[in-house]
Write a protein that holds these residues in place. Structure first.
Motif, PDB file in Angstrom:
ATOM      1  N   SER A 164       0.834  -1.203   0.000  1.00 26.72           N
ATOM      2  CA  SER A 164       0.000   0.000   0.000  1.00 26.72           C
ATOM      3  C   SER A 164       0.867   1.251   0.000  1.00 26.72           C
ATOM      4  N   TRP A 165       0.211   2.383  -0.257  1.00 24.42           N
ATOM      5  CA  TRP A 165       0.836   3.678  -0.034  1.00 24.42           C
ATOM      6  C   TRP A 165      -0.236   4.678   0.392  1.00 24.42           C
ATOM      7  N   LYS A 166       0.207   5.740   1.030  1.00 20.54           N
ATOM      8  CA  LYS A 166      -0.736   6.723   1.575  1.00 20.54           C
ATOM      9  C   LYS A 166      -0.310   8.136   1.185  1.00 20.54           C
ATOM     10  N   TYR A 167      -1.277   8.885   0.635  1.00 22.21           N
ATOM     11  CA  TYR A 167      -1.077  10.311   0.413  1.00 22.21           C
ATOM     12  C   TYR A 167      -1.705  11.083   1.571  1.00 22.21           C
ATOM     13  N   VAL A 168      -1.112  12.197   1.949  1.00 19.39           N
ATOM     14  CA  VAL A 168      -1.760  13.148   2.849  1.00 19.39           C
ATOM     15  C   VAL A 168      -1.668  14.533   2.220  1.00 19.39           C
ATOM     16  N   LYS A 169      -2.604  15.380   2.566  1.00 19.21           N
ATOM     17  CA  LYS A 169      -2.628  16.726   2.009  1.00 19.21           C
ATOM     18  C   LYS A 169      -1.320  17.450   2.311  1.00 19.21           C
ATOM     19  N   ASN A 170      -0.783  18.148   1.316  1.00 23.65           N
ATOM     20  CA  ASN A 170       0.477  18.875   1.452  1.00 23.65           C
ATOM     21  C   ASN A 170       0.198  20.325   1.841  1.00 23.65           C
ATOM     22  N   PRO A 171       0.431  20.712   3.108  1.00 25.00           N
ATOM     23  CA  PRO A 171       0.126  22.079   3.547  1.00 25.00           C
ATOM     24  C   PRO A 171       0.994  23.136   2.872  1.00 25.00           C
ATOM     25  N   GLU A 172       2.134  22.714   2.286  1.00 24.07           N
ATOM     26  CA  GLU A 172       3.025  23.659   1.624  1.00 24.07           C
ATOM     27  C   GLU A 172       2.618  23.932   0.170  1.00 24.07           C
ATOM     28  N   TYR A 173       1.636  23.198  -0.338  1.00 18.21           N
ATOM     29  CA  TYR A 173       1.218  23.360  -1.730  1.00 18.21           C
ATOM     30  C   TYR A 173       0.632  24.753  -1.953  1.00 18.21           C
ATOM     31  N   TRP A 174       1.001  25.396  -3.045  1.00 22.76           N
ATOM     32  CA  TRP A 174       0.596  26.781  -3.288  1.00 22.76           C
ATOM     33  C   TRP A 174      -0.918  26.948  -3.390  1.00 22.76           C
ATOM     34  N   ASP A 175      -1.616  25.906  -3.833  1.00 20.66           N
ATOM     35  CA  ASP A 175      -3.070  25.965  -3.997  1.00 20.66           C
ATOM     36  C   ASP A 175      -3.760  25.003  -3.030  1.00 20.66           C
ATOM     37  N   ALA A 176      -3.229  24.933  -1.802  1.00 21.41           N
ATOM     38  CA  ALA A 176      -3.739  23.968  -0.823  1.00 21.41           C
ATOM     39  C   ALA A 176      -5.210  24.188  -0.492  1.00 21.41           C
ATOM     40  N   ASN A 177      -5.705  25.417  -0.620  1.00 23.42           N
ATOM     41  CA  ASN A 177      -7.107  25.690  -0.299  1.00 23.42           C
ATOM     42  C   ASN A 177      -8.075  24.951  -1.220  1.00 23.42           C
ATOM     43  N   THR A 178      -7.613  24.599  -2.424  1.00 24.54           N
ATOM     44  CA  THR A 178      -8.461  23.867  -3.368  1.00 24.54           C
ATOM     45  C   THR A 178      -8.585  22.396  -2.985  1.00 24.54           C
ATOM     46  N   VAL A 179      -7.575  21.884  -2.309  1.00 28.04           N
ATOM     47  CA  VAL A 179      -7.509  20.458  -1.979  1.00 28.04           C
ATOM     48  C   VAL A 179      -8.416  20.159  -0.796  1.00 28.04           C
ATOM     49  N   LYS A 180      -9.383  19.251  -0.983  1.00 27.07           N
ATOM     50  CA  LYS A 180     -10.353  18.904   0.062  1.00 27.07           C
ATOM     51  C   LYS A 180     -10.006  17.612   0.794  1.00 27.07           C
ATOM     52  N   LEU A 181      -9.407  16.665   0.098  1.00 28.75           N
ATOM     53  CA  LEU A 181      -9.072  15.392   0.744  1.00 28.75           C
ATOM     54  C   LEU A 181      -7.917  15.569   1.719  1.00 28.75           C
ATOM     55  N   ASP A 182      -8.046  14.949   2.884  1.00 27.47           N
ATOM     56  CA  ASP A 182      -6.961  14.953   3.863  1.00 27.47           C
ATOM     57  C   ASP A 182      -6.030  13.769   3.670  1.00 27.47           C
ATOM     58  N   GLU A 183      -6.592  12.677   3.122  1.00 27.80           N
ATOM     59  CA  GLU A 183      -5.816  11.435   3.055  1.00 27.80           C
ATOM     60  C   GLU A 183      -6.361  10.550   1.940  1.00 27.80           C
ATOM     61  N   ILE A 184      -5.464   9.864   1.265  1.00 23.48           N
ATOM     62  CA  ILE A 184      -5.839   8.870   0.256  1.00 23.48           C
ATOM     63  C   ILE A 184      -5.031   7.612   0.543  1.00 23.48           C
ATOM     64  N   ASN A 185      -5.716   6.500   0.729  1.00 21.42           N
ATOM     65  CA  ASN A 185      -5.046   5.218   0.933  1.00 21.42           C
ATOM     66  C   ASN A 185      -5.193   4.369  -0.319  1.00 21.42           C
ATOM     67  N   VAL A 186      -4.088   3.875  -0.819  1.00 23.67           N
ATOM     68  CA  VAL A 186      -4.087   3.038  -2.013  1.00 23.67           C
ATOM     69  C   VAL A 186      -3.546   1.668  -1.628  1.00 23.67           C
ATOM     70  N   TYR A 187      -4.336   0.639  -1.884  1.00 22.42           N
ATOM     71  CA  TYR A 187      -3.966  -0.721  -1.509  1.00 22.42           C
ATOM     72  C   TYR A 187      -3.698  -1.553  -2.758  1.00 22.42           C
ATOM     73  N   VAL A 188      -2.578  -2.241  -2.771  1.00 24.30           N
ATOM     74  CA  VAL A 188      -2.239  -3.112  -3.894  1.00 24.30           C
ATOM     75  C   VAL A 188      -3.047  -4.396  -3.754  1.00 24.30           C
ATOM     76  N   VAL A 189      -4.028  -4.564  -4.624  1.00 24.69           N
ATOM     77  CA  VAL A 189      -4.901  -5.739  -4.596  1.00 24.69           C
ATOM     78  C   VAL A 189      -4.934  -6.341  -5.992  1.00 24.69           C
ATOM     79  N   LYS A 190      -4.323  -7.479  -6.158  1.00 30.27           N
ATOM     80  CA  LYS A 190      -4.263  -8.125  -7.472  1.00 30.27           C
ATOM     81  C   LYS A 190      -5.401  -9.113  -7.679  1.00 30.27           C
TER      82      LYS A 190
END
Length: 552
Positions: free
Chosen positions: A237-263
């Motif tokens: 798996s891998w996990k994204y979290v919102k990047n507070p340093e991103y220049w357009d962070a106000n547009t980003v609504k998701l706090d977290e995305i979890n991606v699971y490797v499922v074959k």
């Protein structure tokens, strides 16, 4: 394809279930259906926990943008990094790290002003980050170095050919916030091409500090995009979290995305039904069971599936053998039975309903069905090829990714070829996705079941990959007049003349040489929970953008 041993299934499902239950699944549903469209003036809900859970069928092969060469890596890079431009919700290029773009009157010199933006460690994003990363692609012979030739960056081809040093590439950081790019010729597709992952920046100081460990783990890379890669459990798996340093962070609504490797497709469907993931791709067997579900969707896409041939093989190097293989496979049966997900048969390399001539005619309709014929014709080519190669039977193997859908397609193809071509024997060799790519790149296969997603929105993205020496030309196809016509098309500013060249290139590749065996234009059947909004899926480049996604 279901696993043969039920005990293995039960053990596998138990392990996956235990692993995922401890990962904090928290979201509910997905994209739009009949009742899911946002009403005019309706505010986006912020009450729902903004955590999206999805799956991938393969591990991330690399997080180094200079080496990335597949859809999985480019999708992750698209969400944790950002180039001069990115694709918007309508798949159009929009200014991203560049806040301004100016060009000279002759269209050769392009000046980009880099906006005030930061890397996830707080360092400013600079023009040098682009110059460094772009030159690094060529210095390390990255898989997509030919994209610099496609763009037309000055001296790119000469550098690839070893005639110039990489420092002579037509890209220069004039100052900290000014990037100057010089082209060989004007290119109307420039902004579209620059959305591609190969043109992402890299923080030189950080890359050099990490050395050979760069981008191998989540803490060994930096982000300048909407999200950061907070966790990367290889092959799991891998996990994204919102990047507070991103220049357009106000547009980003998701706090977290979890991606699971499922074959395993059954596992994915079980996770979806238990609301532990928000989106699942359906296999052929599942489509009929869910086609009336309100969360079911199917689309025909711009990707393609095809067979690569090792042209150095003593038998497969024969044109008539390849034509026989092309004609012996029932492509309609392949899409209806083995796929059953919106995919359609393909008789060319450029898919239909995505690319149009200057007078708005579909590329596929203009060139028609190439190398389409009967079983009798297939057998005639087969007999002629056997005679020319001096053999009575052909025993080869097919290289493919170890996913259920790939295995089912391979079994269908195996049955077709062994039934329709007397003396043909095909061994199936399923390996992990990344290994399939490595086998292709080293051309250590007989036949490979391959896919291609367009890098940018133009037929050339399917055609220039076959020039001699291209990193995407993983079968040693080489034809001088083909190479010359690609180069001529790149320089042609008359769009109608250019389109005629593109049509001719496809005929040379498929009709004349049967260099590959086109199989299908990709489709997708999915279930997606109704509360997931604005999950943007792109027809070219990275598959997904999560920048605008939110849970209602």
């Amino acid at each position: 394809m279901k696993r043969k041993k039920w005990l293995s299934i039960l053990i596998f499902m138990l392990v996956i279930s235990m692993a995922l239950s401890g990962c904090g699944f928290g979201s509910k549903k997905t994209e739009t259906n009949d009742n899911g469209k946002e009403k005019a003036g309706e505010e986006k809900s912020t009450d729902t926990k903004q955590v999206l859970n999805v799956t991938a069928t393969a591990e991330i092969p690399t997080m180094d943008s200079t080496k990335a060469h597949d859809a999985v890596a480019f999708t992750v890079l698209n969400n944790v990094n950002e180039g001069l431009f990115r694709q918007d919700q309508n798949n159009k290029p929009i200014l991203a790290m560049a806040e301004n773009h100016e060009q000279s009157e002759d269209g050769l010199v392009h000046t980009f002003k880099i906006r005030d933006a930061k890397w996830s460690n707080g360092d400013p994003v600079t023009a040098n980050d682009f110059e460094y990363a772009w030159k690094r692609v060529l210095k390390e012979a990255g898989a997509y170095n030919y994209m610099f030739v496609t763009v037309g960056v000055k001296n790119a081809q000469a550098i690839i050919d070893g005639k110039m040093d990489v420092d002579q590439l037509g890209v220069k950081a004039v100052d900290e916030k000014t990037l100057e790019v010089t082209l060989e010729n004007p290119n109307p597709l420039l902004e579209t091409l620059l959305t591609f992952g190969t043109f992402l920046p890299q923080n030189q100081k950080f890359v050099e500090e990490m050395g050979d460990q760069y981008a191998l783990e989540a803490d060994k890379l930096l982000s300048n995009g909407p999200f950061k890669l907070a966790e990367w459990k290889h092959e799991q798996s891998w996990k994204y979290v919102k990047n507070p340093e991103y220049w357009d962070a106000n547009t980003v609504k998701l706090d977290e995305i979890n991606v699971y490797v499922v074959k395993d497709d059954a596992t994915g469907l079980n996770l979806y039904e238990s609301k532990k993931i928000d989106r699942v791709t359906l296999t052929a067997e599942s489509v009929d069971n869910y086609k009336d579900d309100k969360e079911f969707k199917t689309t025909t896409q711009a990707g393609i599936g095809f067979l690569r041939f090792n042209l150095n093989h003593p038998v497969l190097g024969n044109e008539n053998i390849r034509k026989a293989v092309n004609l012996a496979i029932d492509k309609q049966g392949l899409t209806d039975i083995a796929l059953n997900n919106g995919a359609v048969p393909l008789y060319g390399i450029v898919p239909g309903e995505y690319y149009f001539s200057p007078d708005n005619k579909d590329f596929r309709e203009l060139n028609g069905d190439l190398l389409k014929g009967s079983l009798d014709e297939a057998k005639k080519y087969w007999e002629k090829g056997l005679k020319e190669t001096g053999v009575k039977e052909v025993k080869v193997s097919i290289n493919l990714a170890d996913t259920d859908s790939s295995k089912k397609m391979a079994e269908f193809i195996q049955s077709q070829l062994e039934t329709n071509l007397p003396g043909f024997k095909l061994e199936i060799k399923a390996v992990p996705f990344e290994q399939r790519l490595e086998i292709e790149k080293s051309i250590k296969y007989d036949i490979s079941l391959s896919t291609w997603g367009p890098d940018y929105s133009d037929p050339m993205t399917y055609l220039d990959m076959w020039i001699t020496g291209s990193s995407s030309n993983r079968e040693d196809y080489s034809r001088k007049d083909y190479d010359a016509l690609v180069e001529k098309a790149r320089l042609e500013t008359d769009l109608s003349k250019r389109y005629e060249m593109l049509l001719q290139l496809e005929k040379m590749l498929i009709d004349e040489d049967a260099a590959i065996a086109p199989l299908y234009q990709t489709g997708q059947a999915i279930l997606i929970h109704n509360n997931v909004k604005d999950l943007i899926e792109h027809p070219s480049g990275a598959d997904f953008s999560y920048k605008w996604t939110y849970l209602e």
